[in-house]
Design an enzyme around this catalytic site. Structure first.
Site, PDB file in Angstrom:
ATOM      1  N   GLU A   1       1.412  -0.183  -5.001  1.00 15.43           N
ATOM      2  CA  GLU A   1       0.645   1.043  -5.216  1.00 15.43           C
ATOM      3  C   GLU A   1       1.623   2.188  -4.983  1.00 15.43           C
ATOM      4  O   GLU A   1       2.206   2.298  -3.903  1.00 15.43           O
ATOM      5  CB  GLU A   1      -0.527   1.161  -4.252  1.00 15.43           C
ATOM      6  CG  GLU A   1      -1.323   2.452  -4.488  1.00 15.43           C
ATOM      7  CD  GLU A   1      -2.205   2.855  -3.317  1.00 15.43           C
ATOM      8  OE1 GLU A   1      -3.167   3.601  -3.553  1.00 15.43           O
ATOM      9  OE2 GLU A   1      -1.931   2.448  -2.176  1.00 15.43           O
TER      10      GLU A   1
ATOM     11  N   ASP B   1      -3.439   5.997 -13.233  1.00 12.40           N
ATOM     12  CA  ASP B   1      -3.687   6.848 -14.405  1.00 12.40           C
ATOM     13  C   ASP B   1      -4.804   6.267 -15.273  1.00 12.40           C
ATOM     14  O   ASP B   1      -5.703   6.989 -15.725  1.00 12.40           O
ATOM     15  CB  ASP B   1      -2.419   6.968 -15.247  1.00 12.40           C
ATOM     16  CG  ASP B   1      -1.427   7.958 -14.675  1.00 12.40           C
ATOM     17  OD1 ASP B   1      -1.756   8.622 -13.671  1.00 12.40           O
ATOM     18  OD2 ASP B   1      -0.321   8.071 -15.231  1.00 12.40           O
TER      19      ASP B   1
ATOM     20  N   ASN C   1     -13.479   6.413  -0.975  1.00  9.66           N
ATOM     21  CA  ASN C   1     -13.048   7.776  -0.672  1.00  9.66           C
ATOM     22  C   ASN C   1     -13.917   8.829  -1.353  1.00  9.66           C
ATOM     23  O   ASN C   1     -13.579  10.017  -1.349  1.00  9.66           O
ATOM     24  CB  ASN C   1     -11.574   7.965  -1.035  1.00  9.66           C
ATOM     25  CG  ASN C   1     -10.665   7.319  -0.007  1.00  9.66           C
ATOM     26  OD1 ASN C   1     -11.017   7.221   1.168  1.00  9.66           O
ATOM     27  ND2 ASN C   1      -9.500   6.862  -0.433  1.00  9.66           N
TER      28      ASN C   1
ATOM     29  N   ASP D   1       0.813  -1.206   0.000  1.00 14.95           N
ATOM     30  CA  ASP D   1       0.000   0.000   0.000  1.00 14.95           C
ATOM     31  C   ASP D   1       0.856   1.269   0.000  1.00 14.95           C
ATOM     32  O   ASP D   1       1.798   1.398   0.789  1.00 14.95           O
ATOM     33  CB  ASP D   1      -0.896  -0.009   1.245  1.00 14.95           C
ATOM     34  CG  ASP D   1      -1.744   1.236   1.366  1.00 14.95           C
ATOM     35  OD1 ASP D   1      -2.643   1.418   0.534  1.00 14.95           O
ATOM     36  OD2 ASP D   1      -1.494   2.037   2.293  1.00 14.95           O
TER      37      ASP D   1
END
Length: 576
Positions: free
Chosen positions: A291, A311, A386, A258
């Protein structure tokens, strides 16, 4: 077969014959003791460089804490399991106790990977995830990725607030139940991946600062708290051992690391990956995925298999929803050109300035990397959770356009990742949830509401309370829905694409219209894979690719020299 064991240089190690060795790095302490089953404190021997050690009479299943010189009791930072939660005693665990039914499993090649990311708690713990495995295998998923499961405070959490990296959270089940889940997955020829967090500790239950403040840097902070100090050899070893522990003792087939851009020493990443490659048994497939918000391609040229391609997600999200807030602004101009670059090269940003980052350059060149070095997703825990209300693409995008994007994702040579429920076109939200109390609960709740109060159309008071049980329950999937499109597309992938992915390379991507592209890849056996995708509202002109049409997301998608709106077509031209 008896269990696999990763011998750890710290924590509680069962020695046999009723004895256990305890080892703790506590450089700030002059004296440390072990308290077992609420008995008398047993002083540890102080060794060099801040280490304390004790070998004593004690067997598996015993509860213990470390007692600091102040008299405070703390759990073992390398606890293999907790008796209850993060503030309570740790358990002595015998890792050899679980008897593996499929010890000969060697994993699957990376080219075969189709990932489904899921949250263990929302599936009812380790036993609940195990019940879902046969359906995922039949769907065409080949790897199940568990969001972080190491011990966090409370009974509900995304997992990124963990504080005991070696202990599976008690709310999900026991260490043996986690191993049984992995064992069953291997029986079904499913790989198991684990999301691990090495860039920060959660805000509650982390006692390291009391006895080892050297674990953290005072000069660098992450968005989640003090930066971990990877300059310290015991810190480097702690996390390398954690990665090897999950891979060797629990037999996970891969790790997703992460937010590694927040790790202060990027060289440590390559050091860790190299040691994993040296340690894992010969002939066993183990996969390492990053990530990295910085689009740093150098790690992909060494020992890491792939990186999540943010992206590609961002530009596809812009094309599907028209959203331009926040980081999506970097993809709002000429999105089709940016999508073409993703499909042909990997990253959009390879050193170009990012307006969202106030003109700072982002990324490094990824020329020459194979398509399989990039994990392609339309949704994941971050990109849904999120958002203010955790809404999925099924509530934001045209359903035909979404199906066209899914076909592009599943049949292009990149490694596809699904988020739980995505295959059934779930509309269930995935919202941010925790289980904090008191002042910390207030801070998390109000911080979340302040974060979104400035967004147009949102009243911060409307944002769900992360600590409310209703927020967690709202995210449970109802397990209904039709997954036939995903099944068909993944069947095509396994039949036509996967056997040819070795040595696959892009031969370019062209823009067909404001929201349309045509991408081509030269597959390993010489075949040409062509995908034309139009996510826009109007048809676009296109010359029909060569080869056989193997999928179209809308009937008669090609006609009159054009590709209709909200459609994808896939062609395979066999080698001559």
């Amino acid at each position: 077969m008896t269990g696999f064991v990763r011998p750890l240089p710290f924590g509680a190690t069962v020695l046999g014959e009723g004895r256990t060795r305890f080892r703790l790095w506590a450089p700030q302490q002059n004296a440390v003791a072990v308290v077992i089953e609420d008995g008398a404190a047993r002083p540890m021997t102080r060794l060099s460089e801040g280490w304390f050690e004790l070998e004593t009479s004690c067997g598996a299943g015993a509860r213990y804490v470390y007692r600091l010189e102040t008299g405070q009791d703390v759990p073992d930072p390398a606890s293999r399991g907790q008796a209850d939660d993060v503030h309570g005693p740790s358990l002595v665990v015998d890792p050899s106790a679980y008897r593996w039914r499929h010890p000969g499993w060697r994993g699957r090649p990376w080219t075969e990977t189709v990932v489904c990311e899921l949250h263990t708690g929302l599936h009812g713990g380790f036993a609940g995830v195990q019940e879902e495995l046969p359906r995922l295998a039949a769907l065409g998923v080949t790897a199940v990725e568990l969001m972080p499961l190491n011990d966090f405070s409370g009974r509900r959490n995304w997992g990124y607030d963990g504080v005991l990296p070696f202990a599976p959270d008690r709310a999900y089940g026991t260490p043996g139940e986690l191993k049984a889940l992995i064992d069953r997955a291997h029986e079904l020829r499913l790989m198991m991946f684990l999301d691990v967090v090495y860039n920060h500790f959660g805000p509650e239950g982390n006692y390291l600062g009391l006895y080892a403040p050297q674990f953290f840097r005072g000069d660098i902070h992450t968005p989640w708290g003090p930066s971990i100090d990877f300059r310290q050899p015991p810190v480097r070893r702690f996390f390398i051992e954690n990665a090897l522990y999950w891979l060797m003792e629990y037999r996970f087939d891969g790790l997703r690391f992460d937010a590694v851009h927040a790790i202060d020493d990027q060289l440590w990443l390559d050091e860790m990956a190299a040691e994993i490659r040296r340690t894992v048994e010969k002939g066993r497939h183990v996969h390492l995925v990053l990530e990295h918000d910085g689009n740093e391609a150098s790690h992909l040229r060494r020992d890491f298999d792939a990186q999540w391609n943010d992206d590609a997600h961002h530009v596809l999200h812009v094309l599907l929803t028209g959203e331009r807030d926040g980081y999506y602004a970097d993809y709002a101009t000429e999105p089709a050109h940016k999508l073409a670059r993703c499909l042909s090269e990997g990253f959009v940003y390879q050193g170009e300035p990012s307006a969202y980052r106030r003109g700072k350059p982002r990324g490094t060149p990824c020329t020459g990397l194979p398509p399989t070095a990039f994990v392609l997703f339309l949704q994941n825990h971050d990109q849904i959770g999120n958002r203010p209300f955790g809404d999925r693409l099924t509530t934001l995008a045209d359903i035909d356009a979404l199906r066209a994007a899914v076909a592009l994702q599943l049949l292009s040579p990149g490694i596809p990742l699904l988020f739980m429920g995505e295959d059934r076109l779930a509309r269930t939200p995935f919202q941010f949830f925790t289980d904090y109390h008191g002042k910390l609960a207030d801070a998390v709740r109000e911080g979340r509401r302040r974060e979104f109060a400035a967004f147009a159309g949102f009243d911060g008071r409307d944002i769900p309370d992360p600590n409310a049980i209703e927020t967690f329950e709202r995210c449970r999937l109802d397990r209904s829905g039709d997954d036939s499109f995903y099944r068909a597309a993944l069947s095509l992938r396994q039949e036509l694409i996967v056997p040819r992915l070795a040595a696959a390379r892009s031969v370019g991507a062209a823009v067909l219209g404001p929201a349309a592209v045509l991408a081509r890849w030269h597959l390993g056996d010489g075949a040409i894979l062509s995908i034309a995708a139009n996510l826009g509202d109007a048809s676009v002109p296109v010359e029909q690719p060569g080869g056989r049409l193997v999928l179209e997301t809308r009937e008669a998608a090609l006609g009159n020299g054009g590709l209709c709106a909200h459609a994808t077509v896939v062609f395979v031209e066999e080698p001559k």
